[in-house]
Design an enzyme around this catalytic site. Sequence first.
Site, mmCIF file in Angstrom:
data_model
loop_
_atom_site.group_PDB
_atom_site.id
_atom_site.type_symbol
_atom_site.label_atom_id
_atom_site.label_comp_id
_atom_site.label_asym_id
_atom_site.label_seq_id
_atom_site.Cartn_x
_atom_site.Cartn_y
_atom_site.Cartn_z
ATOM 1 N N ILE A 233 31.325 88.358 31.473
ATOM 2 C CA ILE A 233 31.905 88.061 30.155
ATOM 3 C C ILE A 233 31.752 86.572 29.863
ATOM 4 O O ILE A 233 32.698 85.866 29.548
ATOM 5 C CB ILE A 233 33.377 88.522 30.037
ATOM 6 C CG1 ILE A 233 33.553 89.904 30.684
ATOM 7 C CG2 ILE A 233 33.802 88.579 28.580
ATOM 8 C CD1 ILE A 233 34.962 90.447 30.603
ATOM 9 N N HIS A 234 30.518 86.117 29.944
ATOM 10 C CA HIS A 234 30.169 84.728 29.677
ATOM 11 C C HIS A 234 29.225 84.648 28.470
ATOM 12 O O HIS A 234 28.301 83.839 28.444
ATOM 13 C CB HIS A 234 29.497 84.105 30.903
ATOM 14 C CG HIS A 234 30.396 83.993 32.085
ATOM 15 N ND1 HIS A 234 29.917 83.845 33.380
ATOM 16 C CD2 HIS A 234 31.746 83.987 32.188
ATOM 17 C CE1 HIS A 234 30.944 83.766 34.214
ATOM 18 N NE2 HIS A 234 32.059 83.859 33.514
ATOM 19 N N LEU A 235 29.442 85.460 27.474
ATOM 20 C CA LEU A 235 28.505 85.659 26.369
ATOM 21 C C LEU A 235 28.216 84.350 25.641
ATOM 22 O O LEU A 235 29.119 83.643 25.209
ATOM 23 C CB LEU A 235 29.083 86.700 25.407
ATOM 24 C CG LEU A 235 28.115 87.378 24.447
ATOM 25 C CD1 LEU A 235 28.627 88.772 24.086
ATOM 26 C CD2 LEU A 235 27.914 86.570 23.192
#
Length: 511
Positions: free
Chosen positions: A452-454
């Site tokens: 979840i490092h978009l």
Amino acid sequence: MTTTIVIGAGAAGAPLAARLSEDPAHEVLLIEAGNTGAFPAELLDATNVQAAMPGHPANWAHPALLAPDAPYIIARGRVLGGSSTINGGGFVRARPEDFAAWADVAGPGWSYAAVLPTMRALENDLDADPATDAALHGSSGPMPVRRPAQTSPAARAFTAAALELGFVHEHDKNAPGLPGVGAVPSNIVDGVRVNTGLAYIDPARDRPNLRVLGDTRALRIVFDGSRAIGVETSEDTLLADEIVLCAGGIGSPHLLLASGIGPRLQLEALGIRVVADLPVGESFSDHPDINLGWRTAQRIADPADLFAFPTALNFWSGVAPAGDDSRELASAGDLEILLTVKSHDYLLTGTPAAASEPEELQLIVGLQAPEGRGTIALASADPLEPPRIEYRYLDAPGDRARLRVGIRTGVALLRSHAFAPIFGGLTEIDDDTLRDDDLLDAWMLAHLGTAIHLSGSAPMGTVVDAHGRVLGVAGLRVADTSILPTVPTRGPSATAVLIGELIARSIRSGN
């Protein structure tokens, strides 16, 4: 007096609003969709990430597809501090190689040398020696940085195993140098996750030119022609001289699209007036990851460990990108194996297992420089309808090859001599699967997760300029990981704070 509306009080928005409000000539309205009051205990407890569970009020929980048959719920912070309030607490700088790639797109102001003074200014590195480390680390900034103790049996075994396999010791993951095994810098102090709300907004709340408006959702940007003049919210329409979107890698592109900034064909098909035809949401990157579960041979968890992720190994897979000589990738590392010292159940619930139950831990194997790209698109013209998010993880053959190296390396660590006294076996993968590329690819797809490092959903160069200004319109900027052309090869939390700081400086200097 200049009025600025900042949308999103998260990892970038809180620093940006606080820094702008240092100038009495700036009136700042900070809008947050979630709670902006006192933090409940589970949001401060850095030993777990239970607020990342779907249904928690501090979490957006966006539906997404990691692959065509891999639905997933994406946890994003919906609270003061944003995702810095619900994440694992890692606070690792992007690598010089990351900044070099971004500077190729955005100009020399994004080089490592150019941003280093701001990285120093935002941190209070509690492990650095001001007498010898001042050129690299700050000692008076808002964000505390602490490296977890490496005294637990798992941390000692993990480091020894990495060295046994021939990897190097990375003494400081917030310094330039070869990737390797070492402590993970964090914004955790004495077990407390010090989010950007605590670090930046709480000390600034008494400023007369800063107003924090919680439980208020931004729906659309209001335009007069091609100039942004305000924000339509769930409560009212608010006007300002400038609007800055800090709603994150999903929230900011969603707001842009709902407001008429994005691919023309997509917007016209939904009946949305096109303000600017830009490739919003067309090519984001993120870190696919997989939990590699293992069982301990003896009870090793220590309640005194007031953190969950003490140590990581960063390294190069040896798989070159298509058409690339891979020199920068080799020096930055394209794989990460993150050690957890808390069980998966504890991480998500905060409830320890009974002493009589088996202890199951995991290594999180992450692909840090993926070739694959994902998309964010509107599902409806209704801004309350969640966007369609498709990650398309492991579409690229090279990405599958890299992640296979990561999984096999994780197993080799666990089966090393160093791990032998505490390793009791793998929990979900067998040797037949590990030996066969096709079987391993299928296993990886079935066990896919995301860090979840978009990043890159509204990138510099094609959607915004180097100062976050949206191309083709006036009075509107984006300041969060949306603007990074590619996801950093380390976790982006520290970089998100840096973005807030840099864009605030741009605004205050008139750029």
